[in-house]
Design a protein around this motif. Structure first.
Motif, PDB file in Angstrom:
ATOM      1  N   ARG A   1      -8.055   4.062  -2.414  1.00  0.00           N
ATOM      2  CA  ARG A   1      -7.023   2.329  -2.638  1.00  0.00           C
ATOM      3  C   ARG A   1      -5.765   2.898  -3.137  1.00  0.00           C
ATOM      4  NH1 ARG A   1      -9.394  -3.900  -1.275  1.00  0.00           N
ATOM      5  NH2 ARG A   1      -6.949  -3.536  -0.367  1.00  0.00           N
ATOM      6  N   ILE A   2      -4.668   2.865  -1.926  1.00  0.00           N
ATOM      7  CA  ILE A   2      -3.893   2.773  -3.784  1.00  0.00           C
ATOM      8  C   ILE A   2      -2.517   1.587  -3.338  1.00  0.00           C
ATOM      9  CG2 ILE A   2      -1.509   4.353  -4.459  1.00  0.00           C
ATOM     10  CD1 ILE A   2      -3.146   6.965  -2.823  1.00  0.00           C
ATOM     11  N   ARG A   3      -2.193   0.828  -4.566  1.00  0.00           N
ATOM     12  CA  ARG A   3      -1.963   0.097  -3.992  1.00  0.00           C
ATOM     13  C   ARG A   3      -0.233   0.179  -4.895  1.00  0.00           C
ATOM     14  NH1 ARG A   3      -6.357  -4.840  -3.751  1.00  0.00           N
ATOM     15  NH2 ARG A   3      -7.057  -3.586  -5.222  1.00  0.00           N
ATOM     16  N   TYR A   4       0.493  -0.783  -4.801  1.00  0.00           N
ATOM     17  CA  TYR A   4       1.651  -1.267  -6.170  1.00  0.00           C
ATOM     18  C   TYR A   4       2.283  -2.412  -6.054  1.00  0.00           C
ATOM     19  CZ  TYR A   4       4.334   0.021  -2.555  1.00  0.00           C
ATOM     20  OH  TYR A   4       5.642  -0.085  -1.344  1.00  0.00           O
ATOM     21  N   VAL A   5       2.723  -3.041  -7.196  1.00  0.00           N
ATOM     22  CA  VAL A   5       3.914  -4.334  -6.813  1.00  0.00           C
ATOM     23  C   VAL A   5       5.087  -3.902  -8.187  1.00  0.00           C
ATOM     24  CG1 VAL A   5       2.299  -6.178  -6.784  1.00  0.00           C
ATOM     25  CG2 VAL A   5       3.209  -4.845  -8.949  1.00  0.00           C
ATOM     26  N   ILE A   6       6.104  -4.300  -7.532  1.00  0.00           N
ATOM     27  CA  ILE A   6       7.435  -4.162  -8.331  1.00  0.00           C
ATOM     28  C   ILE A   6       7.831  -5.290  -9.028  1.00  0.00           C
ATOM     29  CG2 ILE A   6       9.712  -2.818  -7.851  1.00  0.00           C
ATOM     30  CD1 ILE A   6       8.815  -2.051  -5.365  1.00  0.00           C
ATOM     31  N   GLN A   7       8.506  -5.008 -10.271  1.00  0.00           N
ATOM     32  CA  GLN A   7       8.827  -5.842 -10.596  1.00  0.00           C
ATOM     33  C   GLN A   7       9.967  -6.199 -11.684  1.00  0.00           C
ATOM     34  OE1 GLN A   7       4.252  -6.191 -12.967  1.00  0.00           O
ATOM     35  NE2 GLN A   7       5.235  -8.433 -12.880  1.00  0.00           N
ATOM     36  N   ARG A   8      11.187  -6.358 -11.163  1.00  0.00           N
ATOM     37  CA  ARG A   8      12.447  -6.729 -12.076  1.00  0.00           C
ATOM     38  C   ARG A   8      12.397  -7.548 -13.523  1.00  0.00           C
ATOM     39  NH1 ARG A   8      17.891  -9.226 -11.277  1.00  0.00           N
ATOM     40  NH2 ARG A   8      16.936 -11.201 -11.590  1.00  0.00           N
ATOM     41  N   MET A   9      12.398  -6.595 -14.988  1.00  0.00           N
ATOM     42  CA  MET A   9      12.183  -6.517 -15.430  1.00  0.00           C
ATOM     43  C   MET A   9      13.057  -7.342 -16.144  1.00  0.00           C
ATOM     44  SD  MET A   9       9.357  -4.890 -15.946  1.00  0.00           S
ATOM     45  CE  MET A   9       8.673  -5.767 -18.092  1.00  0.00           C
ATOM     46  N   CYS A  10      13.459  -8.888 -15.371  1.00  0.00           N
ATOM     47  CA  CYS A  10      14.148 -10.051 -15.731  1.00  0.00           C
ATOM     48  C   CYS A  10      13.385 -11.189 -15.970  1.00  0.00           C
ATOM     49  CB  CYS A  10      15.094 -10.602 -14.511  1.00  0.00           C
ATOM     50  SG  CYS A  10      15.934  -9.325 -14.845  1.00  0.00           S
ATOM     51  N   ALA A  11      13.742 -12.444 -17.013  1.00  0.00           N
ATOM     52  CA  ALA A  11      12.603 -14.080 -17.032  1.00  0.00           C
ATOM     53  C   ALA A  11      13.357 -14.383 -15.832  1.00  0.00           C
ATOM     54  CB  ALA A  11      13.735 -14.315 -18.349  1.00  0.00           C
ATOM     55  N   GLU A  12      13.889 -14.536 -14.923  1.00  0.00           N
ATOM     56  CA  GLU A  12      14.857 -15.812 -13.646  1.00  0.00           C
ATOM     57  C   GLU A  12      15.779 -14.671 -12.803  1.00  0.00           C
ATOM     58  OE1 GLU A  12      19.051 -17.490 -15.369  1.00  0.00           O
ATOM     59  OE2 GLU A  12      17.004 -18.242 -15.696  1.00  0.00           O
ATOM     60  N   GLU A  13      15.428 -15.237 -11.229  1.00  0.00           N
ATOM     61  CA  GLU A  13      16.140 -14.649 -10.176  1.00  0.00           C
ATOM     62  C   GLU A  13      17.710 -14.530 -10.570  1.00  0.00           C
ATOM     63  OE1 GLU A  13      14.736 -15.821  -5.996  1.00  0.00           O
ATOM     64  OE2 GLU A  13      12.251 -16.295  -7.571  1.00  0.00           O
ATOM     65  N   GLY A  14      18.191 -14.145  -9.535  1.00  0.00           N
ATOM     66  CA  GLY A  14      19.059 -13.676 -10.158  1.00  0.00           C
ATOM     67  C   GLY A  14      20.114 -13.576 -10.437  1.00  0.00           C
ATOM     68  N   GLU A  15      21.982 -13.150 -10.220  1.00  0.00           N
ATOM     69  CA  GLU A  15      22.631 -11.816 -11.047  1.00  0.00           C
ATOM     70  C   GLU A  15      21.548 -11.713 -12.353  1.00  0.00           C
ATOM     71  OE1 GLU A  15      25.286  -8.817 -11.130  1.00  0.00           O
ATOM     72  OE2 GLU A  15      24.470 -10.578  -9.263  1.00  0.00           O
TER      73      GLU A  15
ATOM     74  N   VAL B   1       0.756  -1.418   0.163  1.00  0.00           N
ATOM     75  CA  VAL B   1       0.141   0.150  -0.118  1.00  0.00           C
ATOM     76  C   VAL B   1       0.655   0.780  -0.074  1.00  0.00           C
ATOM     77  CG1 VAL B   1      -1.996  -1.371   1.026  1.00  0.00           C
ATOM     78  CG2 VAL B   1      -0.167  -0.330   2.196  1.00  0.00           C
ATOM     79  N   ALA B   2       0.335   2.283  -0.931  1.00  0.00           N
ATOM     80  CA  ALA B   2       1.341   3.457  -0.768  1.00  0.00           C
ATOM     81  C   ALA B   2       0.839   4.424   0.852  1.00  0.00           C
ATOM     82  CB  ALA B   2       0.760   4.215  -1.174  1.00  0.00           C
ATOM     83  N   THR B   3       2.058   4.945   0.988  1.00  0.00           N
ATOM     84  CA  THR B   3       1.999   6.428   2.217  1.00  0.00           C
ATOM     85  C   THR B   3       2.527   7.027   1.992  1.00  0.00           C
ATOM     86  OG1 THR B   3       4.806   5.437   1.928  1.00  0.00           O
ATOM     87  CG2 THR B   3       3.078   4.181   3.745  1.00  0.00           C
TER      88      THR B   3
ATOM     89  N   ASP C   1      -3.843   7.143   4.545  1.00  0.00           N
ATOM     90  CA  ASP C   1      -3.911   6.405   5.244  1.00  0.00           C
ATOM     91  C   ASP C   1      -3.907   4.730   6.158  1.00  0.00           C
ATOM     92  OD1 ASP C   1      -3.699   5.028   8.422  1.00  0.00           O
ATOM     93  OD2 ASP C   1      -5.681   6.709   8.842  1.00  0.00           O
ATOM     94  N   GLY C   2      -3.118   4.092   5.718  1.00  0.00           N
ATOM     95  CA  GLY C   2      -3.166   2.622   5.574  1.00  0.00           C
ATOM     96  C   GLY C   2      -3.810   2.220   4.232  1.00  0.00           C
ATOM     97  N   GLY C   3      -3.404   3.280   2.956  1.00  0.00           N
ATOM     98  CA  GLY C   3      -3.006   2.909   1.932  1.00  0.00           C
ATOM     99  C   GLY C   3      -4.169   4.190   1.357  1.00  0.00           C
ATOM    100  N   ARG C   4      -5.032   4.798   2.131  1.00  0.00           N
ATOM    101  CA  ARG C   4      -6.111   5.439   1.223  1.00  0.00           C
ATOM    102  C   ARG C   4      -6.038   6.756   1.668  1.00  0.00           C
ATOM    103  NH1 ARG C   4     -10.843   2.733   0.469  1.00  0.00           N
ATOM    104  NH2 ARG C   4     -10.401   0.394   0.595  1.00  0.00           N
ATOM    105  N   ASP C   5      -5.731   7.727   0.230  1.00  0.00           N
ATOM    106  CA  ASP C   5      -6.283   9.279   0.544  1.00  0.00           C
ATOM    107  C   ASP C   5      -7.393   9.751   1.053  1.00  0.00           C
ATOM    108  OD1 ASP C   5      -7.842   9.017  -1.519  1.00  0.00           O
ATOM    109  OD2 ASP C   5      -6.460   9.332  -2.786  1.00  0.00           O
ATOM    110  N   GLN C   6      -7.520  10.709   1.705  1.00  0.00           N
ATOM    111  CA  GLN C   6      -8.735  11.423   1.763  1.00  0.00           C
ATOM    112  C   GLN C   6      -9.286  11.515   1.402  1.00  0.00           C
ATOM    113  OE1 GLN C   6      -6.815  15.803   2.725  1.00  0.00           O
ATOM    114  NE2 GLN C   6      -5.930  15.097   4.562  1.00  0.00           N
TER     115      GLN C   6
END
Length: 207
Positions: free
Chosen positions: A137-151, A121-123, A128-133
């Motif tokens: 309701r604000i949420r997010y995800v982050i993805q690395r643009m890779c095909a697999e984990e690791g270096e 949730v956003a801050t 407050d708790g991911g909700r604005d006035q």
């Protein structure tokens, strides 16, 4: 001498005029019904325009609010890189809605946000708790643009060249600049759920 008044018959047009009054009333009623229908159509048209304008306004507000989710994600990336190091991004950090690969799920799918994966949730100010006035309701995800984990590697990641470790201002006797470091691209997807079932997505690519 006695005067006698002549008697004339009553002209008949008065009787015809009396028979025509019902036709005028019928025409008047038809005109009133037509005007009433036109007024009703105008009122409904105005109501529809107001609803559409309100929905567009809510959609725009939700899109602007989604920037708070993007900024929250960027803040997490900066803090984590400083505290845990860049190596921390080589693997998933599900608790913080970070994923080292980009192919595991679709960030624009409703199932993703309804229990498919862990999201954050956003801050920030006024949130407050991911909700604005406004109740968004604000949420997010982050993805690395890779095909697999690791270096990260140019063969399995979207890579951009970073800045050189040495200054571009150097004399002839200085050693050549080192190879610029490689940085993977991170995709941030923010979603806002607002009033009237408003849903808005914003995506940003950072490195």
């Amino acid at each position: 001498m006695r005067m006698r008044l002549a008697e004339f018959p009553v002209p008949t047009p008065f009787r015809r005029r009396a028979r025509q009054r019902g036709v005028v009333l019928l025409i008047t009623l038809i005109a009133l019904v037509t005007l009433a229908l036109a007024a009703l159509a105008l009122v409904r048209s105005v109501d529809t325009n107001i609803i559409v304008a309100g929905n567009v306004s809510l959609k725009q507000a939700a899109t602007l609010t989604a920037d708070n989710g993007v900024e929250s994600a960027i803040g997490w990336l900066n803090v984590t890189e400083g505290d845990a190091g860049i190596e921390h991004f080589n693997n998933d950090d599900v608790d913080d809605a970070y994923y080292a690969t980009s192919d595991d799920f679709d960030p624009l799918n409703d199932a993703t946000w309804n229990g498919g994966v862990t999201v954050a949730v956003a801050t920030g100010t006024g949130i407050d708790g991911g909700r604005d006035q406004s109740g968004n309701r604000i949420r997010y995800v982050i993805q690395r643009m890779c095909a697999e984990e690791g270096e990260p590697d140019v063969n399995n990641c979207l890579i951009v060249e970073g800045e050189s470790d040495t200054s571009s201002m150097r004399v002839m006797d200085d050693p050549p600049p080192s190879e610029p470091p490689l940085s993977p691209i991170y995709r941030i997807t923010a979603r806002v759920d607002g009033p009237r079932n408003t849903v808005s997505y914003v995506q940003a690519f950072v490195y």
